[in-house]
Motif scaffolding. Structure first.
Motif, mmCIF file in Angstrom:
data_model
loop_
_atom_site.group_PDB
_atom_site.id
_atom_site.type_symbol
_atom_site.label_atom_id
_atom_site.label_comp_id
_atom_site.label_asym_id
_atom_site.label_seq_id
_atom_site.Cartn_x
_atom_site.Cartn_y
_atom_site.Cartn_z
ATOM 1 N N ARG A 35 0.840 -1.210 0.089
ATOM 2 C CA ARG A 35 0.012 0.091 0.020
ATOM 3 C C ARG A 35 0.790 1.259 -0.061
ATOM 4 O O ARG A 35 1.904 1.681 0.957
ATOM 5 C CB ARG A 35 -0.844 -0.038 1.397
ATOM 6 C CG ARG A 35 -2.043 -1.151 1.140
ATOM 7 C CD ARG A 35 -3.048 -0.781 0.308
ATOM 8 N NE ARG A 35 -3.977 -1.740 0.024
ATOM 9 C CZ ARG A 35 -4.133 -2.731 -0.769
ATOM 10 N NH1 ARG A 35 -2.986 -2.933 -1.467
ATOM 11 N NH2 ARG A 35 -4.954 -3.856 -0.787
ATOM 12 N N CYS A 67 -6.328 1.890 -1.173
ATOM 13 C CA CYS A 67 -7.114 1.493 -2.408
ATOM 14 C C CYS A 67 -6.652 0.009 -2.674
ATOM 15 O O CYS A 67 -5.400 -0.571 -2.573
ATOM 16 C CB CYS A 67 -6.860 2.597 -3.518
ATOM 17 S SG CYS A 67 -7.687 3.994 -3.116
ATOM 18 N N LYS A 68 -7.391 -0.760 -3.145
ATOM 19 C CA LYS A 68 -7.007 -2.088 -3.593
ATOM 20 C C LYS A 68 -6.136 -2.293 -4.826
ATOM 21 O O LYS A 68 -6.054 -1.221 -5.897
ATOM 22 C CB LYS A 68 -8.250 -3.060 -3.995
ATOM 23 C CG LYS A 68 -9.548 -2.760 -2.741
ATOM 24 C CD LYS A 68 -9.070 -3.203 -1.698
ATOM 25 C CE LYS A 68 -9.955 -3.586 -0.509
ATOM 26 N NZ LYS A 68 -10.288 -1.989 -0.331
ATOM 27 N N GLY A 69 -5.246 -3.219 -4.727
ATOM 28 C CA GLY A 69 -4.571 -3.600 -6.220
ATOM 29 C C GLY A 69 -5.121 -4.431 -7.090
ATOM 30 O O GLY A 69 -6.053 -4.984 -6.725
ATOM 31 N N GLU A 202 -2.502 -10.387 -4.847
ATOM 32 C CA GLU A 202 -2.863 -8.918 -5.097
ATOM 33 C C GLU A 202 -1.440 -7.951 -5.357
ATOM 34 O O GLU A 202 -0.552 -8.084 -4.660
ATOM 35 C CB GLU A 202 -3.475 -8.358 -3.789
ATOM 36 C CG GLU A 202 -3.850 -6.759 -4.071
ATOM 37 C CD GLU A 202 -4.518 -6.357 -2.802
ATOM 38 O OE1 GLU A 202 -5.111 -5.305 -3.006
ATOM 39 O OE2 GLU A 202 -4.304 -6.772 -1.696
ATOM 40 N N ASN A 205 -0.625 -1.227 -5.173
ATOM 41 C CA ASN A 205 -1.450 -0.240 -5.517
ATOM 42 C C ASN A 205 -0.788 1.178 -6.102
ATOM 43 O O ASN A 205 -1.328 1.898 -6.230
ATOM 44 C CB ASN A 205 -2.469 0.003 -4.812
ATOM 45 C CG ASN A 205 -1.930 0.666 -3.314
ATOM 46 O OD1 ASN A 205 -0.790 1.003 -3.152
ATOM 47 N ND2 ASN A 205 -2.812 1.336 -2.509
ATOM 48 N N ASN A 207 0.887 3.436 -8.540
ATOM 49 C CA ASN A 207 0.903 3.728 -10.115
ATOM 50 C C ASN A 207 2.263 4.164 -10.349
ATOM 51 O O ASN A 207 2.600 5.265 -10.003
ATOM 52 C CB ASN A 207 -0.237 4.796 -10.399
ATOM 53 C CG ASN A 207 -0.405 5.178 -11.772
ATOM 54 O OD1 ASN A 207 0.648 5.483 -12.759
ATOM 55 N ND2 ASN A 207 -1.615 5.519 -12.319
#
Length: 246
Positions: A35, A67-69, A202, A205, A207
């Motif tokens: 995260r 926020c989710k990956g 997962e 998250n 970018n």
């Protein structure tokens, strides 16, 4: 000139901190379940006896983006991804309980279930130990089921259940070891509603394009602050010459 110099200095200092946070995010762009952290700055006025004379830059407490990956299919039975909210409990190197979204599990030579980084995975009864088995399955509720060596195809046995928790995200902090913990230091209670997907991992998250853009933006901000400090120094030297001060 001291006002201009110190205001620029605080801006440069906090920009370096924001750059360090951003670099850490980039370094973990491929870390499963990571995260990203967000760095926020605000201005704090210097209180004077009559009025506030200037504003200095301050950095707020680290904010974690929960926020989710993305979900990545691996087809491996011991890979799990938490669906929705929730965390997996593990035993940190100092023996305390920490929490993570990573799910790359494996069984070591002693039969202990561990994460890919070597941390012990915890169940409702403590560290999870797996006896010799033909296969290992993890159910949606975190139940670990095995087929013992030499056992019948239908001879499945439930060994333990992963310790899954779901504390409020505002109560969580990230420790230096990268694990999440509650602010009060107490263990989070198990939550039977947390679900996992087997054969999935997962992703982070982070970018990467946004983080690289942010790196260039912070670099330009830092250069601007340094130029302001240099300008303040030159103005001070010019004033000294005008006043005949050597």
């Amino acid at each position: 000139m001291d006002r201009m110099l110190y205001v620029a200095m605080t801006g440069a200092k906090q920009t370096m901190y924001a750059q360090a946070v951003n670099n850490n995010n980039l370094a973990n762009a491929n870390t499963h379940g990571f995260r990203q952290s967000l760095a926020y700055a605000y201005t704090e006025p210097l209180r004077g006896p009559v009025y506030d004379s200037r504003d200095y830059v301050q950095v707020a407490d680290e904010v974690i983006d929960f926020c989710k990956g993305a979900m990545q299919a691996t087809g491996r039975d011991l890979d799990i991804a938490i669906q929705g909210d929730g965390l997996l409990a593990v035993q940190a190197e100092d023996g305390t309980e920490g929490y993570t979204r990573a799910g790359d599990l494996h069984i070591d030579a002693q039969g202990i279930m561990r994460l890919g980084n070597g941390l012990t995975v915890l169940g409702d009864g403590g560290p999870i130990s797996i006896p010799p088995a033909e296969s290992i399955l993890i159910g949606a509720d975190g139940t670990v089921t095995i087929r013992p060596l030499g056992g019948a195809p239908q001879g499945l046995a439930a060994i333990e259940r992963l310790r899954l928790v779901n504390p409020p995200t505002q109560d969580l902090i990230r420790s230096e070891d990268g694990l999440f913990r509650r602010r009060d230091g107490d263990p989070a209670p198990a939550d039977a509603n947390v679900r996992v997907a087997s054969g999935m991992l997962e992703t982070s998250n982070v970018n990467t394009v946004g983080a690289l853009t942010r790196m260039m933006e912070l670099t330009r901000h830092y250069e601007t602050q340094v130029k302001m400090m240099s300008t303040a120094d030159n103005l001070g030297k010019t004033n000294n010459r005008l006043l005949g001060i050597s």
